[in-house]
Design a protein around this motif. Structure first.
Motif, PDB file in Angstrom:
ATOM      1  N   PRO A   1       0.808  -1.232   0.000  1.00 55.14           N
ATOM      2  CA  PRO A   1       0.000   0.000   0.000  1.00 55.14           C
ATOM      3  C   PRO A   1       0.838   1.279   0.000  1.00 55.14           C
ATOM      4  CG  PRO A   1      -0.956  -1.596   1.492  1.00 55.14           C
ATOM      5  CD  PRO A   1       0.365  -2.172   1.036  1.00 55.14           C
ATOM      6  N   GLU A   2       1.902   1.302   0.776  1.00 55.73           N
ATOM      7  CA  GLU A   2       2.736   2.520   0.820  1.00 55.73           C
ATOM      8  C   GLU A   2       3.484   2.720  -0.494  1.00 55.73           C
ATOM      9  OE1 GLU A   2       4.986  -0.814   2.933  1.00 55.73           O
ATOM     10  OE2 GLU A   2       2.971  -0.028   3.029  1.00 55.73           O
ATOM     11  N   GLU A   3       3.866   1.628  -1.160  1.00 59.65           N
ATOM     12  CA  GLU A   3       4.527   1.737  -2.467  1.00 59.65           C
ATOM     13  C   GLU A   3       3.546   2.262  -3.515  1.00 59.65           C
ATOM     14  OE1 GLU A   3       7.751  -1.914  -2.305  1.00 59.65           O
ATOM     15  OE2 GLU A   3       5.684  -2.370  -2.876  1.00 59.65           O
ATOM     16  N   ALA A   4       2.328   1.747  -3.485  1.00 57.65           N
ATOM     17  CA  ALA A   4       1.305   2.194  -4.433  1.00 57.65           C
ATOM     18  C   ALA A   4       1.030   3.681  -4.245  1.00 57.65           C
ATOM     19  CB  ALA A   4       0.034   1.374  -4.268  1.00 57.65           C
ATOM     20  N   ALA A   5       0.958   4.120  -3.000  1.00 54.92           N
ATOM     21  CA  ALA A   5       0.716   5.541  -2.718  1.00 54.92           C
ATOM     22  C   ALA A   5       1.868   6.396  -3.245  1.00 54.92           C
ATOM     23  CB  ALA A   5       0.516   5.759  -1.220  1.00 54.92           C
ATOM     24  N   LEU A   6       3.098   5.951  -3.025  1.00 52.08           N
ATOM     25  CA  LEU A   6       4.256   6.693  -3.533  1.00 52.08           C
ATOM     26  C   LEU A   6       4.272   6.714  -5.055  1.00 52.08           C
ATOM     27  CD1 LEU A   6       7.087   5.543  -1.099  1.00 52.08           C
ATOM     28  CD2 LEU A   6       6.281   7.883  -1.444  1.00 52.08           C
ATOM     29  N   ALA A   7       3.922   5.611  -5.689  1.00 47.05           N
ATOM     30  CA  ALA A   7       3.882   5.550  -7.150  1.00 47.05           C
ATOM     31  C   ALA A   7       2.840   6.522  -7.698  1.00 47.05           C
ATOM     32  CB  ALA A   7       3.588   4.130  -7.618  1.00 47.05           C
TER      33      ALA A   7
ATOM     34  N   VAL B   1       6.363  -3.927 -11.313  1.00 46.98           N
ATOM     35  CA  VAL B   1       6.484  -3.715  -9.863  1.00 46.98           C
ATOM     36  C   VAL B   1       7.944  -3.439  -9.507  1.00 46.98           C
ATOM     37  CG1 VAL B   1       6.329  -4.874  -7.620  1.00 46.98           C
ATOM     38  CG2 VAL B   1       4.403  -4.977  -9.216  1.00 46.98           C
ATOM     39  N   GLN B   2       8.852  -4.217 -10.048  1.00 45.94           N
ATOM     40  CA  GLN B   2      10.284  -4.015  -9.793  1.00 45.94           C
ATOM     41  C   GLN B   2      10.722  -2.623 -10.252  1.00 45.94           C
ATOM     42  OE1 GLN B   2      12.401  -5.757  -8.125  1.00 45.94           O
ATOM     43  NE2 GLN B   2      14.347  -4.837  -8.699  1.00 45.94           N
ATOM     44  N   LYS B   3      10.290  -2.223 -11.443  1.00 47.16           N
ATOM     45  CA  LYS B   3      10.668  -0.914 -11.977  1.00 47.16           C
ATOM     46  C   LYS B   3      10.148   0.206 -11.083  1.00 47.16           C
ATOM     47  CE  LYS B   3      11.192   1.335 -16.362  1.00 47.16           C
ATOM     48  NZ  LYS B   3      12.619   1.175 -16.342  1.00 47.16           N
ATOM     49  N   ILE B   4       8.909   0.073 -10.616  1.00 47.68           N
ATOM     50  CA  ILE B   4       8.336   1.087  -9.725  1.00 47.68           C
ATOM     51  C   ILE B   4       9.078   1.115  -8.392  1.00 47.68           C
ATOM     52  CG2 ILE B   4       6.274   1.669  -8.374  1.00 47.68           C
ATOM     53  CD1 ILE B   4       4.658   0.675 -10.862  1.00 47.68           C
ATOM     54  N   ARG B   5       9.411  -0.044  -7.871  1.00 48.00           N
ATOM     55  CA  ARG B   5      10.145  -0.090  -6.597  1.00 48.00           C
ATOM     56  C   ARG B   5      11.510   0.577  -6.728  1.00 48.00           C
ATOM     57  NH1 ARG B   5       8.095  -6.092  -4.781  1.00 48.00           N
ATOM     58  NH2 ARG B   5       6.247  -5.303  -3.695  1.00 48.00           N
ATOM     59  N   VAL B   6      12.160   0.382  -7.857  1.00 48.16           N
ATOM     60  CA  VAL B   6      13.450   1.046  -8.096  1.00 48.16           C
ATOM     61  C   VAL B   6      13.242   2.553  -8.137  1.00 48.16           C
ATOM     62  CG1 VAL B   6      15.279   1.398  -9.807  1.00 48.16           C
ATOM     63  CG2 VAL B   6      14.556  -0.918  -9.222  1.00 48.16           C
TER      64      VAL B   6
ATOM     65  N   GLY C   1      14.603   5.331  -5.324  1.00 49.49           N
ATOM     66  CA  GLY C   1      15.556   6.365  -5.712  1.00 49.49           C
ATOM     67  C   GLY C   1      16.958   5.822  -5.956  1.00 49.49           C
ATOM     68  N   ASN C   2      17.044   4.518  -6.247  1.00 51.70           N
ATOM     69  CA  ASN C   2      18.346   3.955  -6.551  1.00 51.70           C
ATOM     70  C   ASN C   2      18.193   2.888  -7.621  1.00 51.70           C
ATOM     71  OD1 ASN C   2      17.492   1.535  -5.311  1.00 51.70           O
ATOM     72  ND2 ASN C   2      18.196   2.231  -3.334  1.00 51.70           N
ATOM     73  N   THR C   3      19.236   2.110  -7.877  1.00 60.40           N
ATOM     74  CA  THR C   3      19.186   1.146  -8.962  1.00 60.40           C
ATOM     75  C   THR C   3      18.792  -0.250  -8.500  1.00 60.40           C
ATOM     76  OG1 THR C   3      21.558   0.758  -8.727  1.00 60.40           O
ATOM     77  CG2 THR C   3      20.866   2.385 -10.372  1.00 60.40           C
ATOM     78  N   GLU C   4      18.558  -0.424  -7.204  1.00 57.21           N
ATOM     79  CA  GLU C   4      18.105  -1.716  -6.693  1.00 57.21           C
ATOM     80  C   GLU C   4      16.873  -1.509  -5.837  1.00 57.21           C
ATOM     81  OE1 GLU C   4      22.335  -4.074  -6.515  1.00 57.21           O
ATOM     82  OE2 GLU C   4      21.178  -3.813  -4.699  1.00 57.21           O
ATOM     83  N   ALA C   5      15.871  -2.315  -6.085  1.00 58.46           N
ATOM     84  CA  ALA C   5      14.614  -2.174  -5.334  1.00 58.46           C
ATOM     85  C   ALA C   5      14.781  -2.714  -3.922  1.00 58.46           C
ATOM     86  CB  ALA C   5      13.503  -2.953  -6.039  1.00 58.46           C
ATOM     87  N   ALA C   6      14.032  -2.111  -3.042  1.00 60.74           N
ATOM     88  CA  ALA C   6      13.994  -2.625  -1.670  1.00 60.74           C
ATOM     89  C   ALA C   6      13.262  -3.944  -1.671  1.00 60.74           C
ATOM     90  CB  ALA C   6      13.276  -1.614  -0.779  1.00 60.74           C
ATOM     91  N   SER C   7      13.679  -4.847  -0.814  1.00 64.67           N
ATOM     92  CA  SER C   7      13.006  -6.149  -0.790  1.00 64.67           C
ATOM     93  C   SER C   7      11.798  -6.138   0.115  1.00 64.67           C
ATOM     94  CB  SER C   7      13.977  -7.226  -0.371  1.00 64.67           C
ATOM     95  OG  SER C   7      14.685  -6.862   0.779  1.00 64.67           O
TER      96      SER C   7
END
Length: 75
Positions: free
Chosen positions: A26-32, A60-65, A69-75
Motif C-alpha cells: 500500500p505505501e509503495e502504491a501511494a508513492l507511485a 512492480v520491480q521498476k516502480i520499486r526502483v 531512488g536507486n538502482t536496486e529495489a527494496a526487498s
C-alpha cells in the motif's frame, strides 16, 4: 494542446495497471501515485507505455526502483 491530454486507457491496459497497483505494498502504491501525479502528460504517457509493455512483476520491480531512488529495489 493535444500532448497535454492523456488518451483514454483501454480496459486491458487498465486491468494491467490495477494488477500492478495490487502487487505493490500500500505505501509503495501511494508513492507511485504521488510520483505519477507530478509528471506532465507527455512523461506520464511515456511511463504508461513503458509499464504496459512489462509483465506485472517487471513493472512492480521498476516502480520499486523508482520510488527507492536507486538502482536496486527494496526487498
Amino acid at each position: 494542446n493535444a500532448t497535454d491530454v492523456l488518451p483514454p486507457i483501454d480496459p486491458q491496459t487498465m486491468t494491467h495497471f490495477i494488477s500492478i497497483q495490487s502487487a505493490l505494498k500500500p505505501e509503495e502504491a501511494a508513492l507511485a501515485r504521488e510520483v505519477a501525479s507530478n509528471l506532465g502528460a507527455v512523461e506520464l504517457r511515456s511511463w504508461f507505455e513503458e509499464l504496459s509493455k512489462l509483465s506485472v512483476p517487471q513493472a512492480v520491480q521498476k516502480i520499486r526502483v523508482l520510488i527507492a531512488g536507486n538502482t536496486e529495489a527494496a526487498s
